[in-house]
Scaffold this active site. Structure first.
Site, PDB file in Angstrom:
ATOM      1  N   GLY A   1       0.821  -1.207   0.000  1.00  0.00           N
ATOM      2  CA  GLY A   1       0.000   0.000   0.000  1.00  0.00           C
ATOM      3  C   GLY A   1       0.854   1.256   0.000  1.00  0.00           C
ATOM      4  O   GLY A   1       0.652   2.168  -0.806  1.00  0.00           O
ATOM      5  N   ALA A   2       1.825   1.302   0.917  1.00  0.00           N
ATOM      6  CA  ALA A   2       2.674   2.487   1.019  1.00  0.00           C
ATOM      7  C   ALA A   2       3.862   2.188   1.906  1.00  0.00           C
ATOM      8  O   ALA A   2       3.876   1.178   2.618  1.00  0.00           O
ATOM      9  CB  ALA A   2       1.895   3.657   1.602  1.00  0.00           C
TER      10      ALA A   2
ATOM     11  N   HIS B   1       4.734   6.303  11.413  1.00  0.00           N
ATOM     12  CA  HIS B   1       5.976   5.532  11.457  1.00  0.00           C
ATOM     13  C   HIS B   1       7.197   6.430  11.701  1.00  0.00           C
ATOM     14  O   HIS B   1       8.247   5.942  12.110  1.00  0.00           O
ATOM     15  CB  HIS B   1       6.202   4.784  10.142  1.00  0.00           C
ATOM     16  CG  HIS B   1       5.638   3.398  10.094  1.00  0.00           C
ATOM     17  ND1 HIS B   1       5.781   2.483  11.114  1.00  0.00           N
ATOM     18  CD2 HIS B   1       4.952   2.740   9.119  1.00  0.00           C
ATOM     19  CE1 HIS B   1       5.203   1.336  10.767  1.00  0.00           C
ATOM     20  NE2 HIS B   1       4.685   1.469   9.572  1.00  0.00           N
TER      21      HIS B   1
ATOM     22  N   HIS C   1      -0.904   6.315   8.856  1.00  0.00           N
ATOM     23  CA  HIS C   1      -0.058   5.188   9.246  1.00  0.00           C
ATOM     24  C   HIS C   1       1.407   5.448   8.876  1.00  0.00           C
ATOM     25  O   HIS C   1       2.295   5.356   9.729  1.00  0.00           O
ATOM     26  CB  HIS C   1      -0.575   3.918   8.566  1.00  0.00           C
ATOM     27  CG  HIS C   1       0.244   2.697   8.830  1.00  0.00           C
ATOM     28  ND1 HIS C   1      -0.081   1.777   9.808  1.00  0.00           N
ATOM     29  CD2 HIS C   1       1.391   2.243   8.263  1.00  0.00           C
ATOM     30  CE1 HIS C   1       0.822   0.811   9.814  1.00  0.00           C
ATOM     31  NE2 HIS C   1       1.733   1.069   8.887  1.00  0.00           N
ATOM     32  N   GLU C   2       1.660   5.792   7.634  1.00  0.00           N
ATOM     33  CA  GLU C   2       3.052   5.992   7.214  1.00  0.00           C
ATOM     34  C   GLU C   2       3.655   7.205   7.922  1.00  0.00           C
ATOM     35  O   GLU C   2       4.826   7.195   8.299  1.00  0.00           O
ATOM     36  CB  GLU C   2       3.160   6.141   5.689  1.00  0.00           C
ATOM     37  CG  GLU C   2       2.540   5.008   4.869  1.00  0.00           C
ATOM     38  CD  GLU C   2       2.935   3.601   5.290  1.00  0.00           C
ATOM     39  OE1 GLU C   2       3.997   3.423   5.915  1.00  0.00           O
ATOM     40  OE2 GLU C   2       2.147   2.667   5.015  1.00  0.00           O
TER      41      GLU C   2
ATOM     42  N   ASN D   1       9.505   5.503   4.105  1.00  0.00           N
ATOM     43  CA  ASN D   1      10.880   6.008   3.966  1.00  0.00           C
ATOM     44  C   ASN D   1      11.019   7.391   4.602  1.00  0.00           C
ATOM     45  O   ASN D   1      10.172   8.259   4.399  1.00  0.00           O
ATOM     46  CB  ASN D   1      11.238   6.119   2.485  1.00  0.00           C
ATOM     47  CG  ASN D   1      10.801   4.920   1.697  1.00  0.00           C
ATOM     48  OD1 ASN D   1      11.224   3.823   1.975  1.00  0.00           O
ATOM     49  ND2 ASN D   1       9.900   5.131   0.749  1.00  0.00           N
TER      50      ASN D   1
HETATM   51  N1  BES Z   1       6.247  -0.673   6.149  1.00  0.00           N
HETATM   52  C1  BES Z   1       5.066  -1.000   5.466  1.00  0.00           C
HETATM   53  C2  BES Z   1       5.233  -1.215   4.000  1.00  0.00           C
HETATM   54  C3  BES Z   1       5.928  -2.487   3.585  1.00  0.00           C
HETATM   55  C4  BES Z   1       5.473  -3.696   3.975  1.00  0.00           C
HETATM   56  C5  BES Z   1       6.996  -2.476   2.766  1.00  0.00           C
HETATM   57  C6  BES Z   1       6.117  -4.848   3.564  1.00  0.00           C
HETATM   58  C7  BES Z   1       7.639  -3.616   2.382  1.00  0.00           C
HETATM   59  C8  BES Z   1       7.192  -4.829   2.775  1.00  0.00           C
HETATM   60  C9  BES Z   1       4.009   0.093   5.639  1.00  0.00           C
HETATM   61  O1  BES Z   1       4.168   0.893   6.742  1.00  0.00           O
HETATM   62  C10 BES Z   1       2.697  -0.599   5.810  1.00  0.00           C
HETATM   63  O2  BES Z   1       2.508  -1.216   6.805  1.00  0.00           O
HETATM   64  N2  BES Z   1       1.808  -0.504   4.832  1.00  0.00           N
HETATM   65  C11 BES Z   1       0.564  -1.198   4.787  1.00  0.00           C
HETATM   66  C12 BES Z   1      -0.615  -0.307   5.010  1.00  0.00           C
HETATM   67  C13 BES Z   1      -0.886   0.080   6.412  1.00  0.00           C
HETATM   68  C14 BES Z   1      -2.030   1.076   6.476  1.00  0.00           C
HETATM   69  C15 BES Z   1      -1.184  -1.078   7.312  1.00  0.00           C
HETATM   70  C16 BES Z   1       0.462  -1.761   3.399  1.00  0.00           C
HETATM   71  O3  BES Z   1       1.277  -1.406   2.549  1.00  0.00           O
HETATM   72  O4  BES Z   1      -0.426  -2.577   3.156  1.00  0.00           O
HETATM   73 ZN    ZN Z   2       3.451   0.090   8.538  1.00  0.00          ZN
END
Ligand code: BES
Ligand code: ZN
Length: 850
Positions: A254-255, A294, A290-291, A258
């Site tokens: 999703g996102a 972080h 969420h991001e 960084n």
């Molecule tokens: N850190 C993750 C993104 C990520 C996950 C990158 C696995 C590489 C491998 C990010 O903070 C995240 O958790 N994104 C979620 C959405 C969130 C609202 C729970 C996602 O991408 O689904």
């Molecule tokens: Zn996350």
């Protein structure tokens, strides 16, 4: 290429890296086929390390040169990287490597999306950019120089010098390599600013492809709201002069958070009324939050190793859910979170992929970004807060930020701040992190004299690798009502710590009615032997919004089970209760819309399986449909009013009130369409000026076997918009009759706009296929074969997305022998594919294994 025998990594084997890094300088000379990456890294011996091995991760890199302190050196190629002889003293490592972003279809490391360069480094993608100790406990400040002809060149931190064909960036905060990011392309920005509570002015940008400028305003507002909320609620300010968000079309997740340069799947940041539904708006808001969150929980305090993933993800999911609850409706958010937990985490925790919130081993870490780590991880923090109380939670979090800022921390560190802030021993609570499986909590009641006693027991069924479980501490929120429906005891938290325990409530002249597990105070399966009259009573009177909804859901569940197993008619008492609720104008529309819902077909499969029945997907589908028909009949008089009274006038606003009304109106429309043959839906489609109304109308029409004309018109109207076309692809599959689901999906893969290189499009088709329960599990087995065919095709291009989608098969043991055999054949076919990725190999082996 797959290693002959995949290696398993264990938490217990953790050792610190031999060296620390004082500074990293990277230069990128961008080129689609041969990008040069020059690195200059200042290493110094790590006093905490025991062995001096100088090993750098590296994958798919062409090494041009390697130097230590200016002298060319010999490197040895070893599994997953290189080794060299390095001094037992500070030294400078310099390397030049070549990589090919244009042929990187895995979307990990440096890759290209629509001619734009971008990166994805979490979890272990940085090693595809240059040789580096690619582990989260190695942290350093980064200098980056990008050389390229693209008009926009971005990296982490604050901007430095820039000019024709180059830009320099400096990130003063030390960070692990997984938070590195680079973006280069022809992008336009939607700018804004935010002033932090200490008066620092921060420039904000959302960078998008030209043409998408009009879809940024909502995300920008969400970002500013998040920044403010984290200051107000957690006391956390932003720490750079600049915060950039970039939208990319090709993204596995999703996102990504960084540092100072979040990269988003365009589906999770772009939003406009014409192209996005209310659900899309809410998702964009939550994921931006969420991001952003972080930045403190993940970046300033990161994870020592990937086993600690829940340290940042569980906490950050919890924080984003608090944010959504605060700015929207807390009751609605709680209910939708529990629906989601039961739909995604419970099946995972009750099947072959079950693992602890903090796993103890893995082959491919990408396979552990799971509902268990994320959503159950967030539930653990919620329980912790319930157990220690709001004030102590706040003290513990302040201590966490104080004590661990700049650290790569562990779950032990996390629990220790709670112990130190509260004096409470959390040894037993820690079992929630190490034991897998969903506890069953059974409640029996007794009333004697004036005392109600609850006898509560807990038991967790065996899970892969864990046969025996110790009792956990489970916070059970309980309130008491008297037979008139008045609350006679406000919510109390019972702490279940033993396998069996009794709790007494004296002083009640008449037998009170308990409302148990209010707010879903723990992620457990509650077993309570109570009849439907009691459920109907709680549905009418419970003061806890969650349990009120839950009582309705239990009635619906019971009605469905009897329809499936006994061919019973839809339960009249349930329909009656529902009618009363729908008449209750004091209830929030979004809440009433949730009340109109019913358990999903896969949830019913789980229940039937647990009760020793063999679930029949078609029968479950038919019963679900029959209950919907019965609701339409029972509510026939009310539906036109519900529909008309919840129309929203004026310009579109995605706020919770307006969205709630649209949700209820659309739920009413979907039932109404079962009665009026689609007249109202066709009318709504014709008049719709936003995607929420347009898509709901189209969906209702397709559900009624109509809407061919609108479907074609929709395609014509939106063929230029990738995100809207994803909806077009998915909807047809989800609304197909079960016997046609696989054929519909197969036909859509022939559409000129289908591409398996774009994860959103692949998921639009195959995610929809896997989610269409009766279609996916149709007795022909066609959907199993189709999905397996495409997973085999996708695996060499994009292992991460392939592996994630294998979980569609995780519940295979719940079905009859024929379906099990059919799925097993497909899983074995996937596993036998030559050069299968480590990601997919691990997933399929685990699914088959247990
Ligand atoms: N850190 C993750 C993104 C990520 C996950 C990158 C696995 C590489 C491998 C990010 O903070 C995240 O958790 N994104 C979620 C959405 C969130 C609202 C729970 C996602 O991408 O689904
Ligand atoms: Zn996350």
């Amino acid at each position: 290429m797959r290693d002959a025998a995949p290696t398993t990594i264990y938490l217990k084997d953790y050792t610190p890296f031999a060296y620390l890094i004082d500074e990293v300088s990277l230069t990128f000379r961008l080129d689609p086929e041969k990008t040069r990456v020059l690195s200059r890294i200042a290493f110094r011996p790590n006093p905490d390390a025991t062995d001096r091995r100088f090993f750098l991760h590296g994958e798919d890199l062409t090494l041009i040169s390697a130097k230590i302190d200016g002298k060319d050196i010999e490197t040895r190629t070893v599994d997953g990287g290189i080794e060299a002889d390095a001094p037992d003293a500070p030294f400078i490592w310099e390397a030049e490597v070549e990589i090919a972003p244009a042929s990187n279809t895995a979307l990990e490391g440096l890759y290209m999306s629509n001619g734009m360069y971008c990166t994805q480094c979490e979890a272990e993608g940085f090693r595809k950019i240059t040789y580096y100790p690619d582990r989260p406990d190695v942290m350093a400040p980064f200098h980056v120089r990008i050389e390229g002809t693209e008009p926009v060149l971005l990296s982490n931190g604050n901007p430095g010098t820039s000019g024709a064909g180059f830009a320099e960036w400096h990130d003063p905060w030390k960070k692990p390599a997984y938070l590195f990011a680079l973006v280069a392309g022809d992008l336009v920005n939607h700018p804004d600013t935010f002033t932090t509570k200490s008066g620092r002015k921060v420039d904000l940008n959302i960078w998008v492809r030209p043409g998408d400028e009009g879809k940024c305003a909502f995300g920008m507002q969400a970002l500013k709201d998040s920044m403010k909320w984290d200051e107000d609620v957690y006391g956390r300010e932003y720490d750079l002069d600049l915060f950039n968000i970039v939208a990319v079309d090709d993204f596995n997740m999703g996102a990504m958070e960084n540092k100072g340069l979040n990269i988003f799947n365009s589906s999770c940041v772009l939003a406009s009324p014409e192209t996005s539904t209310d659900a899309n708006f809410e998702r964009v808001e939550a994921i931006i939050a969420h991001e952003y969150f972080h930045n403190w929980t993940g970046n300033r305090i990161t994870c020592r190793d990937w086993f600690q993933l829940c340290l940042k993800e569980g906490l950050t999911v919890f924080r984003d859910s608090q944010f959504t609850a605060d700015i929207r409706s807390a009751e609605v958010k709680r209910i939708t979170d529990v629906i989601d937990l039961r739909a995604r985490q419970f099946p995972e925790d009750q099947g072959p992929l079950s693992h602890p919130v903090r796993p103890e081993s893995f082959q491919e870490i990408n396979n552990f970004y799971t509902a268990t780590v994320y959503e159950k991880g967030a539930e653990l923090i919620r329980m912790l807060k319930t157990l220690v109380g709001d004030d102590a939670y706040k003290r513990a979090l302040d201590l966490y930020f104080d004590r661990h800022d700049g650290d790569a921390a562990t779950i032990e560190d996390w629990l220790k701040v709670f112990e130190d802030a509260t004096g409470r021993d959390l040894t037993q609570f820690a079992r929630w992190y190490s034991q897998s499986g969903t506890p069953r909590v059974t409640v029996r009641e007794a009333f004697e004299g004036d005392t109600l006693t609850l006898h509560i027991s807990q038991m967790t069924p065996p899970t892969p690798g864990q046969d025996e479980k110790d009792p956990r501490v489970i916070p059970i929120a309980v309130g008491l009502l008297n037979p008139n429906g008045d609350e006679v005891m406000e919510t109390q938290i019972l702490e279940l710590t033993e396998a069996e325990q009794s709790f007494s409530f004296p002083g009640h002249a008449t037998r009170p009615i308990p409302s148990v597990l209010r707010g879903f105070s723990a992620p457990v399966v509650l077993e309570q032997d109570i009849d439907n009259a009691r459920r109907a009573f709680l549905l009418a009177h419970d003061t806890d919004a969650f349990n009120r909804w839950e009582s309705g859901r239990m009635l619906a569940r019971d009605a469905l089970l009897r329809m499936i197993l006994e061919d019973a008619a839809p339960d009249a008492a349930y329909l009656e209760a529902l009618t009363t609720l729908m008449r209750d104008e004091t209830l929030d529309p979004a809440y009433r819309a949730l009340m109109l819902g019913q358990p999903t077909q896969s949830e019913l499969v789980g229940l039937l399986h647990e009760q020793g029945h063999t679930p029949d997907p078609q029968a479950i589908h038919d019963a679900s449909e029959a209950l919907r028909d019965a609701k339409a009949q029972a509510l026939a008089d009310l539906l036109p009013g519900l529909y008309a009274n919840n129309q929203v006038d004026g310009p579109f606003s995605p706020d919770a009130d307006a969205a709630g009304k649209r949700t209820l109106a659309n739920a009413a429309l979907s039932l109404l369409t079962r009665l009026d043959g689609g007249t109202a839906a066709a009318n709504q489609y014709a008049m719709a000026d936003n995607m929420t109304l347009q898509l709901a109308a189209l969906s209702a029409l397709l559900d009624a076997g109509k809407g061919e004309e609108q479907l074609a018109a929709f395609e014509k109207q939106w063929s230029h918009d990738r995100l809207v076309m994803d909806k077009w692809f998915g909807l047809q599959i989800m609304q197909a009759a079960p016997k046609d689901t696989a054929a519909t999906a197969a036909r859509l893969t022939d559409h000129p706009d289908f591409s398996m290189k774009n994860p959103n499009r692949f998921r639009a088709v195959f995610g929809a296929l896997a989610m269409s329960h009766a279609g996916f599990h149709h007795e022909s087995g066609a959907a199993y074969t189709l999905l397996a065919d495409w997973l085999i095709r996708l695996d060499p291009l994009n292992p991460q997305t392939t592996a994630r989608m294998c979980s569609a098969f995780q519940t295979w043991r719940r079905y009859d022998a024929d379906r099990q055999a059919a799925i097993k054949t497909e899983l074995e076919r996937i596993l036998a594919t030559p050069n299968l990725s480590r990601d997919t190999n691990e997933m399929v082996s685990r699914i088959l294994g247990a």
